[in-house]
Scaffold this motif. Structure first.
Motif, mmCIF file in Angstrom:
data_model
loop_
_atom_site.group_PDB
_atom_site.id
_atom_site.type_symbol
_atom_site.label_atom_id
_atom_site.label_comp_id
_atom_site.label_asym_id
_atom_site.label_seq_id
_atom_site.Cartn_x
_atom_site.Cartn_y
_atom_site.Cartn_z
ATOM 1 N N SER A 375 15.279 22.816 -13.175
ATOM 2 C CA SER A 375 14.913 21.655 -13.719
ATOM 3 C C SER A 375 16.356 21.071 -14.456
ATOM 4 O O SER A 375 16.581 21.891 -15.387
ATOM 5 C CB SER A 375 13.454 21.556 -14.686
ATOM 6 O OG SER A 375 13.497 20.317 -15.370
ATOM 7 N N SER A 377 15.709 19.502 -17.255
ATOM 8 C CA SER A 377 15.249 19.811 -18.638
ATOM 9 C C SER A 377 16.070 20.596 -19.536
ATOM 10 O O SER A 377 16.273 20.734 -20.493
ATOM 11 C CB SER A 377 13.923 20.048 -18.865
ATOM 12 O OG SER A 377 12.966 19.005 -18.378
ATOM 13 N N ASN A 416 14.495 14.934 -12.058
ATOM 14 C CA ASN A 416 14.574 15.976 -12.962
ATOM 15 C C ASN A 416 14.867 17.384 -12.103
ATOM 16 O O ASN A 416 14.347 18.500 -12.345
ATOM 17 C CB ASN A 416 13.234 16.411 -13.464
ATOM 18 C CG ASN A 416 13.237 17.109 -14.906
ATOM 19 O OD1 ASN A 416 14.389 17.047 -15.452
ATOM 20 N ND2 ASN A 416 12.316 17.572 -15.330
ATOM 21 N N LEU A 474 3.782 13.065 -17.119
ATOM 22 C CA LEU A 474 4.574 13.286 -15.900
ATOM 23 C C LEU A 474 4.542 11.781 -14.882
ATOM 24 O O LEU A 474 3.068 11.943 -14.271
ATOM 25 C CB LEU A 474 4.902 14.258 -15.168
ATOM 26 C CG LEU A 474 4.936 15.464 -16.371
ATOM 27 C CD1 LEU A 474 5.366 16.945 -15.259
ATOM 28 C CD2 LEU A 474 6.302 15.080 -16.993
ATOM 29 N N PHE A 508 6.764 22.177 -12.626
ATOM 30 C CA PHE A 508 6.950 21.682 -13.969
ATOM 31 C C PHE A 508 5.444 21.927 -14.897
ATOM 32 O O PHE A 508 4.457 22.220 -14.330
ATOM 33 C CB PHE A 508 6.944 19.991 -13.969
ATOM 34 C CG PHE A 508 8.452 19.790 -13.141
ATOM 35 C CD1 PHE A 508 9.882 19.832 -13.926
ATOM 36 C CD2 PHE A 508 8.221 19.314 -11.868
ATOM 37 C CE1 PHE A 508 10.853 19.298 -12.875
ATOM 38 C CE2 PHE A 508 9.264 19.011 -11.030
ATOM 39 C CZ PHE A 508 10.653 18.996 -11.610
ATOM 40 N N ASP A 510 2.834 20.212 -18.092
ATOM 41 C CA ASP A 510 2.468 19.156 -18.761
ATOM 42 C C ASP A 510 1.552 19.450 -19.643
ATOM 43 O O ASP A 510 0.940 18.626 -20.478
ATOM 44 C CB ASP A 510 2.202 17.972 -17.910
ATOM 45 C CG ASP A 510 1.051 18.426 -16.997
ATOM 46 O OD1 ASP A 510 0.652 19.375 -16.992
ATOM 47 O OD2 ASP A 510 0.488 17.667 -16.197
ATOM 48 N N ASN A 573 11.181 7.493 -13.964
ATOM 49 C CA ASN A 573 10.341 8.741 -14.148
ATOM 50 C C ASN A 573 10.291 9.295 -15.583
ATOM 51 O O ASN A 573 11.542 9.448 -15.858
ATOM 52 C CB ASN A 573 10.544 9.695 -12.997
ATOM 53 C CG ASN A 573 10.224 9.064 -11.655
ATOM 54 O OD1 ASN A 573 9.146 8.237 -11.582
ATOM 55 N ND2 ASN A 573 10.783 9.659 -10.549
ATOM 56 N N TRP A 575 9.957 12.667 -17.923
ATOM 57 C CA TRP A 575 9.649 14.213 -17.912
ATOM 58 C C TRP A 575 9.599 14.959 -19.125
ATOM 59 O O TRP A 575 10.273 15.864 -19.471
ATOM 60 C CB TRP A 575 10.714 14.793 -17.184
ATOM 61 C CG TRP A 575 10.808 14.156 -15.651
ATOM 62 C CD1 TRP A 575 11.804 13.202 -15.329
ATOM 63 C CD2 TRP A 575 10.077 14.693 -14.459
ATOM 64 N NE1 TRP A 575 11.717 12.896 -13.907
ATOM 65 C CE2 TRP A 575 10.790 13.750 -13.435
ATOM 66 C CE3 TRP A 575 9.337 15.711 -14.085
ATOM 67 C CZ2 TRP A 575 10.522 14.004 -12.002
ATOM 68 C CZ3 TRP A 575 9.042 15.760 -12.652
ATOM 69 C CH2 TRP A 575 9.467 14.945 -12.147
#
Length: 593
Positions: A375, A377, A416, A474, A508, A510, A573, A575
């Protein structure tokens, strides 16, 4: 082994070893206070800093006033307001042992002494909280009149008294004097002064009239000049209301930060813990959180599913994980391949951890070079999620003992995605080729690496037929859902088919009960349209493939979902990753999921 690790931990995160041979003698002042038929005597308490290594050795002592904040969720709590001097003295004598504690002595026949917890403070006052003792004579913050205009009689000699309580004897003392206004001629909005001759024992005590009405709080004194600095009552009330906004029972700890003019004391005995947590990128605990065994939620170290160890691990896993028994259900050859593909990734900004997640080793579509898919992130800037932080260092760990430094090659912020290469060759890896069509299967396994030791974590679920909607933050419309339940460490990790372990997509997190994932064919589509910078002569910087031209998809609700050839994104988008926060049932009515 444990003792060595503990010693190393204290050496790295321990408080600086300040050498202090303090000798403190509590000095009385004035004379015994004469009760004026008010509740004042029962409101004034005494406080002391006590050396935990030597029982009853007092290092500093002062006074305080028992206040009551409204509304109180727990009635057996007493809030004591005192001078900031208590905090200053605590910081000065704190050392590597970190065993200096606060004790509060309440008046009365029993002369009860309880532990006090240092909390918030500013440039004038400090809060000390006492649990499990309810004082029936605490003062409500709106109980006393605010003296906005000092009457002339308060400026006369012997018109006011500074009151304090001795810690050792519990004696209530007072010194008479008069108020001096600032040169401006008005005390409103300013501190006041008096010539009441007090010692440190009177700091934090009240200044009162002859009838016992409050004028203000003694916050500092000069024993040579016999002068005392006073915080007027109305300013004290303003500070108490201000403190209340950032105190337990009134704050949502999910977004807890202190303003620039308000501070919190690292609790005694917890210095190592706080310094370790901040080095891991976590927020400092709010007041009273560590002392009352509060919980840090949404941290990277949370496990999920079943755990699978490796050779050389020095503890068993029976007390951790769930009863899913995921890895005993997988075929041996599938499990062996997955163990050699799933890695732990950690990014650092200097010595501070920025992010931790999971990566998956794939075979690049050109030359078959092994790279790590994860990812984006991992490398996003903490200050601006729309950019990456190129200063971050990336650490790669493949158990049991392969450590490497990662280099960012490619990233796609809108989807991402990030691709990481390693500076040295990793042995016995089995990268997967994700660039060919693969038939999807309903039953899947979400995998991740535990952050501390790199244990393989796995949970079984099925691909959900429901669209990606509901409470998730997301908003990428290409995301799919599985019923696998992961935690933050599983971000970037693979969702694999249960039967053969083939790659199905990237997971991912959330914070909901289902796991969003980006399907394999979406990832392959973007990666197959570009090359690795390290394989292109003269290129050394990571490449942003967010603007790479790909085949358009059909419009959705009148808007295109994909990036067009001009490089502009019509639909952006987001994330977001759930941020860590502190929780305690005493202070927060919203329980963590």
């Amino acid at each position: 082994m444990w003792k060595k690790n503990r010693t190393d931990f204290c050496e790295k995160y321990g408080h600086p070893d300040q050498k202090s041979n303090r000798s403190f003698v509590e000095k009385p002042f004035g004379s015994a206070y004469v009760d004026c038929d008010t509740s004042l005597p029962s409101n004034i308490v005494s406080l002391a800093l006590v050396d935990g290594n030597y029982e009853n050795k007092i290092l500093f002592a002062c006074s305080g006033i028992a206040m009551e904040r409204l509304p109180m969720k727990n009635p057996e709590v007493t809030i004591v307001v005192t001078s900031k001097r208590l905090v200053e003295e605590f910081k000065e004598i704190r050392n590597r042992d970190d065993k200096v504690k606060v004790e509060v002595r309440f008046p009365g026949k029993k002369n009860i002494c309880v532990d006090g917890l240092l909390g918030l403070y500013d440039k004038y006052i400090a809060f000390v909280t006492c649990f499990y003792y309810s004082d029936p004579c605490k003062i409500h913050v709106d109980e006393h009149q605010m003296y906005r205009d000092l009457k002339p009689e308060y400026l006369r000699p012997n018109s006011v008294e500074a009151v304090g309580r001795a810690f050792s004897s519990g004696t209530l003392m007072s010194a008479k004097g008069q108020i001096y206004l600032p040169t401006s001629g008005s005390h409103e909005g300013h501190l006041m002064y008096s010539n009441c001759a007090i010692t440190e024992a009177g700091l934090g005590g009240p200044v009162v009239t002859k009838t016992g009405r409050f004028i203000g709080l003694n916050i500092d004194c000069d024993t040579k000049d016999n002068s005392t600095l006073i915080l007027p009552w109305e300013l004290l009330m303003e500070r108490l209301v201000y403190f209340e906004k950032y105190s337990p029972n009134s704050t949502n700890y999910r977004e807890y930060t202190l303003p620039k003019d308000l501070f919190s004391v690292v609790p005694p005995g917890h210095w190592n813990t706080v310094k370790y947590l901040t080095s891991m990128g976590y927020p400092e605990p709010p007041p009273l959180m560590l002392e009352t065994s509060g919980k840090l939620c949404d941290k990277f170290e949370e496990d999920f599913g079943d755990l699978y160890g490796y050779k050389g691990l020095d503890y068993n896993l029976w007390c951790r994980g769930t009863e899913e028994l995921v890895f005993s259900k997988l075929r041996t050859e599938v499990l062996r391949k997955l163990c050699r593909r799933v890695v732990l990734l950690t990014s650092y900004n200097g010595d501070m951890r920025s992010f931790a997640c999971t990566g998956y080793i794939i075979k690049w579509h050109k030359k078959g070079t092994p790279v790590i898919l994860t990812s984006a992130s991992l490398i996003r800037s903490l200050n601006n999620e729309d950019t990456i932080d190129e200063k971050l260092k990336i650490a790669v760990f493949l158990p049991p003992n392969q450590h490497a430094t990662g280099t960012l090659e490619l990233y796609h912020l809108d989807y991402n995605i990030a691709v990481i290469s390693v500076q040295k060759r990793m042995h016995c890896v089995q990268p997967e080729n994700i660039f060919h069509e693969e038939k999807g299967r309903k039953k899947v396994v979400a995998l991740g690496r535990e952050v501390k030791d790199g244990l393989l974590m796995g949970t079984i679920g099925v691909v959900a037929k429901l669209p990606m909607d509901g409470p998730s933050k997301l908003n990428c419309k290409d995301l799919k859902l599985s019923t696998c339940k992961i935690k933050k460490a599983g971000i970037g990790g693979p969702l694999v088919n249960f039967i053969d372990g083939s790659y199905a997509g990237m997971n991912f997190y959330d914070g909901t009960t289902k796991t969003p994932y980006l399907p394999r064919h979406i990832i392959a589509k973007f990666l197959s349209a570009t090359d690795l910078p390290s394989q292109i002569k003269g290129m050394s910087q990571p490449t942003n493939i967010t603007n790479v031209s790909v085949k358009k998809r059909s419009p959705v609700r009148g808007k295109y979902k994909r990036i067009n050839r001009s490089g502009t994104s019509i639909v952006k988008n987001r994330w977001p990753v759930p941020k860590p926060y502190w929780y305690h049932p005493l202070f927060d009515v919203y329980e963590p999921a």
